[in-house]
Design a protein around this motif. Sequence first.
Motif, short mmCIF file in Angstrom:
data_model
loop_
_atom_site.label_atom_id
_atom_site.label_comp_id
_atom_site.label_asym_id
_atom_site.label_seq_id
_atom_site.Cartn_x
_atom_site.Cartn_y
_atom_site.Cartn_z
N ALA A 6 29.36 34.71 48.79
CA ALA A 6 29.41 34.11 47.46
C ALA A 6 28.84 32.69 47.45
CB ALA A 6 30.85 34.09 46.94
N GLY A 7 28.82 32.02 48.57
CA GLY A 7 28.30 30.66 48.64
C GLY A 7 26.83 30.54 48.27
N ILE A 8 26.06 31.59 48.48
CA ILE A 8 24.64 31.53 48.12
C ILE A 8 24.34 32.30 46.83
CG2 ILE A 8 23.89 31.19 50.50
CD1 ILE A 8 22.91 34.14 50.44
N ALA A 9 25.36 32.78 46.16
CA ALA A 9 25.16 33.63 44.98
C ALA A 9 24.39 32.92 43.87
CB ALA A 9 26.49 34.16 44.46
N ASP A 10 24.70 31.66 43.59
CA ASP A 10 24.01 30.97 42.49
C ASP A 10 22.52 30.87 42.75
OD1 ASP A 10 26.38 30.65 41.12
OD2 ASP A 10 26.65 28.55 41.70
N THR A 11 22.16 30.44 43.95
CA THR A 11 20.74 30.31 44.29
C THR A 11 20.06 31.66 44.33
OG1 THR A 11 21.20 28.30 45.55
CG2 THR A 11 19.09 29.39 45.97
N ALA A 12 20.68 32.62 44.99
CA ALA A 12 20.10 33.97 45.10
C ALA A 12 19.95 34.60 43.72
CB ALA A 12 20.95 34.85 46.01
N GLU A 13 20.90 34.38 42.84
CA GLU A 13 20.84 34.92 41.48
C GLU A 13 19.66 34.33 40.72
OE1 GLU A 13 23.63 34.96 37.51
OE2 GLU A 13 24.62 34.75 39.45
N LEU A 14 19.45 33.03 40.85
CA LEU A 14 18.31 32.38 40.20
C LEU A 14 17.00 32.98 40.71
CD1 LEU A 14 16.95 30.04 38.56
CD2 LEU A 14 17.10 28.71 40.66
N VAL A 46 20.86 42.90 34.64
CA VAL A 46 21.44 43.92 35.51
C VAL A 46 21.26 43.52 36.98
CG1 VAL A 46 21.22 46.32 36.26
CG2 VAL A 46 21.19 45.77 33.82
N ALA A 47 20.09 42.99 37.30
CA ALA A 47 19.83 42.53 38.67
C ALA A 47 20.77 41.39 39.06
CB ALA A 47 18.37 42.09 38.80
N ARG A 48 20.99 40.44 38.17
CA ARG A 48 21.88 39.30 38.48
C ARG A 48 23.31 39.76 38.71
NH1 ARG A 48 18.98 36.98 34.16
NH2 ARG A 48 20.75 37.29 32.76
#
Length: 161
Positions: A45-53, A30-32
């Motif tokens: 969106a450019g930092i979404a992958d890192t921030a999601e991890l 849910v957080a991701r």
Amino acid sequence: MVTVSPQKSDASPSWTYALQLPHDPLAPRVARVTLRAVLNGHGMAGIADTAELLASELVTNAYRHSAGPAMLRLRALGSGRLRVSVWDADPRIPPPFDRRHGALHPVPAEADGGRGLFLVCHYADAWGGYPLGDDLFGRSGKLLWCEVGPQWAAAPESVSA
């Protein structure tokens, strides 16, 4: 009850979202999903992958090591930077966030866990944690946080297991 509440100050172009998470194994997912929607909506969106991890690891840590709810807070810092904070009810600050253990040490390959916060410290531009005293409702706990900026766009793809 899971809620998302945007908090925007008129004095600053930054924004903050707070997501209350029950003690539930679905909380990291849910957080991701929430984080990705917020970042896409704000043009980050450019930092979404890192921030999601990073958010996923912090929320997973809260779920695994605390018996109660948690809260995810996302805050824009300007210049494409994001602060991710996670509160939980356990007041113990885990290494390496306690800063008592010095340099980061890789986790042995045979270990069953212990890699999540190592990843946070590796990919975050800054990170930390601190215990929280009792609030008005008698709650205490800790807050772990990290910051990520645009230089980490798509960085998690380069993580080697």
